[in-house]
Enzyme design. Structure first.
Site, PDB file in Angstrom:
ATOM      1  N   ASP A 164       0.868  -1.182   0.000  1.00 40.13           N
ATOM      2  CA  ASP A 164       0.000   0.000   0.000  1.00 40.13           C
ATOM      3  C   ASP A 164       0.904   1.231   0.000  1.00 40.13           C
ATOM      4  OD1 ASP A 164      -2.340   1.576   0.151  1.00 40.13           O
ATOM      5  OD2 ASP A 164      -2.174   1.685   2.324  1.00 40.13           O
ATOM      6  N   GLU A 201      -2.295  -1.839  -4.836  1.00 39.95           N
ATOM      7  CA  GLU A 201      -3.533  -1.177  -5.197  1.00 39.95           C
ATOM      8  C   GLU A 201      -3.274  -0.148  -6.294  1.00 39.95           C
ATOM      9  OE1 GLU A 201      -7.000  -0.428  -2.206  1.00 39.95           O
ATOM     10  OE2 GLU A 201      -5.778   1.380  -2.268  1.00 39.95           O
ATOM     11  N   ASP A 235      -2.232   1.323   7.365  1.00 44.05           N
ATOM     12  CA  ASP A 235      -1.499   1.085   6.123  1.00 44.05           C
ATOM     13  C   ASP A 235      -1.121  -0.385   5.965  1.00 44.05           C
ATOM     14  OD1 ASP A 235      -1.502   3.881   5.367  1.00 44.05           O
ATOM     15  OD2 ASP A 235      -0.020   4.168   6.951  1.00 44.05           O
TER      16      ASP A 235
END
Length: 160
Positions: A8, A68, A140
């Protein structure tokens, strides 16, 4: 068995999470985050991301990675900083020849909660449920584990 690294990216706090998948079973391995000092020059912050993620890869030896897809926001400076951090984060699996898959945020939410419009708290809860009560280090690293879980679900579906 496959070991998956979820990523991430962020310039301020990049999350990472490692899970193992054997058949339909998921096993938590590790998670963490890389916090950078906003007072430091960008090159030092990006270097910290790179070297820390290299250490993560060398320590946990993932065989696949997932990240992502980034979204554009209204602030061009923020988008550029995120893109620079993402570039470094994407580079690490490339350096180690680890295949990398990308997932949209709505796909991550759908994979974990069943709907692409799920709340962040719902995703965090499902990370803990799917990984037998694991409490990630922060938001996170929870997001990174969610991305790794998403990859585990979709990579299995692709083979069926």
């Amino acid at each position: 068995m496959v070991r998956i690294l979820g990523l991430d990216p962020s310039l301020s706090s990049t999350g990472w999470g490692v899970i193992e998948q054997e058949g339909c079973r998921l096993k938590y391995i590790a998670d963490g985050f890389i916090k950078t000092d906003p007072k430091k020059p960008i090159e030092e912050r990006l270097s910290l991301l790179y070297h820390t993620l290299c250490d993560v890869v060398e320590t946990y030896k993932p065989t696949e990675a997932s990240i992502e897809v980034i979204f554009l926001n209204d602030n061009p400076k923020s988008t550029i900083k995120l893109s620079e951090a993402r570039g470094v984060v994407v580079l690490v699996p490339g350096v180690y020849h680890i295949p990398l898959c990308e997932y949209e945020p709505s796909k991550v939410k759908k994979a974990l909660v069943g709907t692409g419009s799920a709340l962040k708290t719902q995703v965090e809860t499902m990370v803990s449920v799917l990984l037998s009560g694991v409490k990630p280090k922060n938001n996170d690293s929870s997001d990174a584990l969610a991305i790794a879980i998403t990859h585990a679900h979709y990579r299995t579906a692709k083979r069926v």
